[in-house]
Scaffold this active site. Sequence first.
Site, short mmCIF file in Angstrom:
data_model
loop_
_atom_site.label_atom_id
_atom_site.label_comp_id
_atom_site.label_asym_id
_atom_site.label_seq_id
_atom_site.Cartn_x
_atom_site.Cartn_y
_atom_site.Cartn_z
N SER A 1 105.83 67.94 6.01
CA SER A 1 106.72 66.93 6.59
C SER A 1 108.08 67.56 6.85
O SER A 1 108.34 68.69 6.47
CB SER A 1 106.88 65.75 5.63
OG SER A 1 107.70 66.13 4.54
N LYS A 2 108.93 66.80 7.49
CA LYS A 2 110.27 67.30 7.81
C LYS A 2 111.01 67.75 6.56
O LYS A 2 111.81 68.66 6.59
CB LYS A 2 111.07 66.20 8.52
CG LYS A 2 110.51 65.84 9.88
CD LYS A 2 111.48 66.19 11.00
CE LYS A 2 110.80 66.25 12.34
NZ LYS A 2 109.87 65.13 12.59
#
Length: 473
Positions: free
Chosen positions: A247-248
Amino acid sequence: MTKPSPGTVRTRFAPSPTGLLHIGGVRTALFCWLYARRHGGTFVLRVEDTDRERSTDEAVRVILEGMAWLGLNPDEGPFYQTKRYDRYREVIANWLQTDKAYHCYCSKEELDTMRAEQQARGDKPRYDGRCRHGKPPVAGVTPVVRFKNPHEGEVVVEDAVHGRVVFQNKELDDLIIQRSDGNPTYNFCVVVDDHDMAITHVIRGDDHLNNTPRQLNMLRAMVGEGGPVPVYAHLPMILGPDGTKLSKRHGAVSVLEYDREGFLPEALLNYLARLGWSHGDQEVFTLAEMVELFDIEDVNKSASAINPDKLAWLNQQHMLLADNTRLAAMLRPQLAAAGLEVPADTDLVAIVACQKERSKTLREMATASRFFFEAPQAYEEKAAKKHLAAEGQAALQAVIGVLEVLPEWNGPAIHEAINALAAAQGVGLGKLAQPVRVAVSGGSISPPIDATLAILGRAETLTRLARAAVAQG
RNA sequence: GUCCCUGUCGUCUAGAGGCCUAGGACCCCACCCUUUCAAGGUGGCGACACGGGUUCGAAUCCCGUCAGGGACGCCA
């Protein structure tokens, strides 16, 4: 599986520019590239931009720049799916005519209701084919086009990493290949493109394994039952350091961020290659070794979490291997980013030579090298207390004495002079070196003192020593 | 929910029925080297998800369970 003969292999990397290219995509690109290089084949880059809402120019730029930075240059492409619409329309028209596809007038609401009912029954939600046998056009509704998937039988995927995977056609449904706005959809374009581009090995993330039977059915609609199909190889996913989806927050950053953080492209590639692939106990691979040793057959089936510490370690290993002139050129932008001005006569190669075994990244190297460009503003408190007190002051005066009169200013000469002084005073080298280190760097950490002073130059060294010799009370 | 995939140290991995007392790497710890920090060297900690089979023998083959992931879109 039989080994491909030289020159026949064609692989493709087909990212969609709806998000920034991150290491998951890079690993896929790397394996495609390695496989093509290994077998003397062709590596094709294809940008899957049929989702016009979410595709961005920025994402395309990152794909192109990222791959160029890594040296994963395509032999053909980049091709853009949005430029191939005529071809997709041609295939769709043909399928409509030959009864391989049909118009569907179902509304979104109707489909939602249908799925909800299926879910409630515990069934897998899928289109039930209510428009399959021709339904009168609905006024004012532009129909989508659906592919007529076989109802019976099974689809066998002979996967190079997972082995034989069997799907039942009854689990599949008639997927939309053209939206009501006229745009073709992903699964369809992939099939047309892989066919048209004569792709022999489809290497991609295993989130696509479930799409493969649909694609195989459509491919057969194009090439006939016994027609040629590519070898599929579905790579395991890459997870974040905590074992959850990338994920980011961790890892899913633009690949260009690794450049900015001071990683070497070959180190990133080496790290990514070792995720899901190995060659005995070897950890450090040059690009040439990877090309020589990589084989899709040796790829693992299970997902792997990224480990930033190991990436950093590998980066240092590759810096140790890398040419210092090249590293010096790469260090420059890092120094600039750190706000440091590099005088024209600075020997960056010498700095790299003594800093690379004490830095994990080029950014770290820049930070650790700050004192070469700026005199310390202040001395680290603990270090000053320990090394710049009365005893240290005396040591500095003595060192100044010998360095002032040193005939030649270079590492070996400085080394010898300070050694001789220590011997004459009957003290260990540390007694002299540590005060000097603090005086020139501001702290207790630096490369060997002789190399450090040689780089700093005589004038700057003496200025800093003199200042430190009176700085403390 | 249905279908598909996966399961060896914390993490990346070796392992193709006896070479396994399960090997290597990162991390962590100790020691050696040393002028600081590193680099390098040596050693330590640490795993076959669980339960049944098959076999003289299973990390390896089979079945089940559990756990994780993916797919099920007019996203890709």
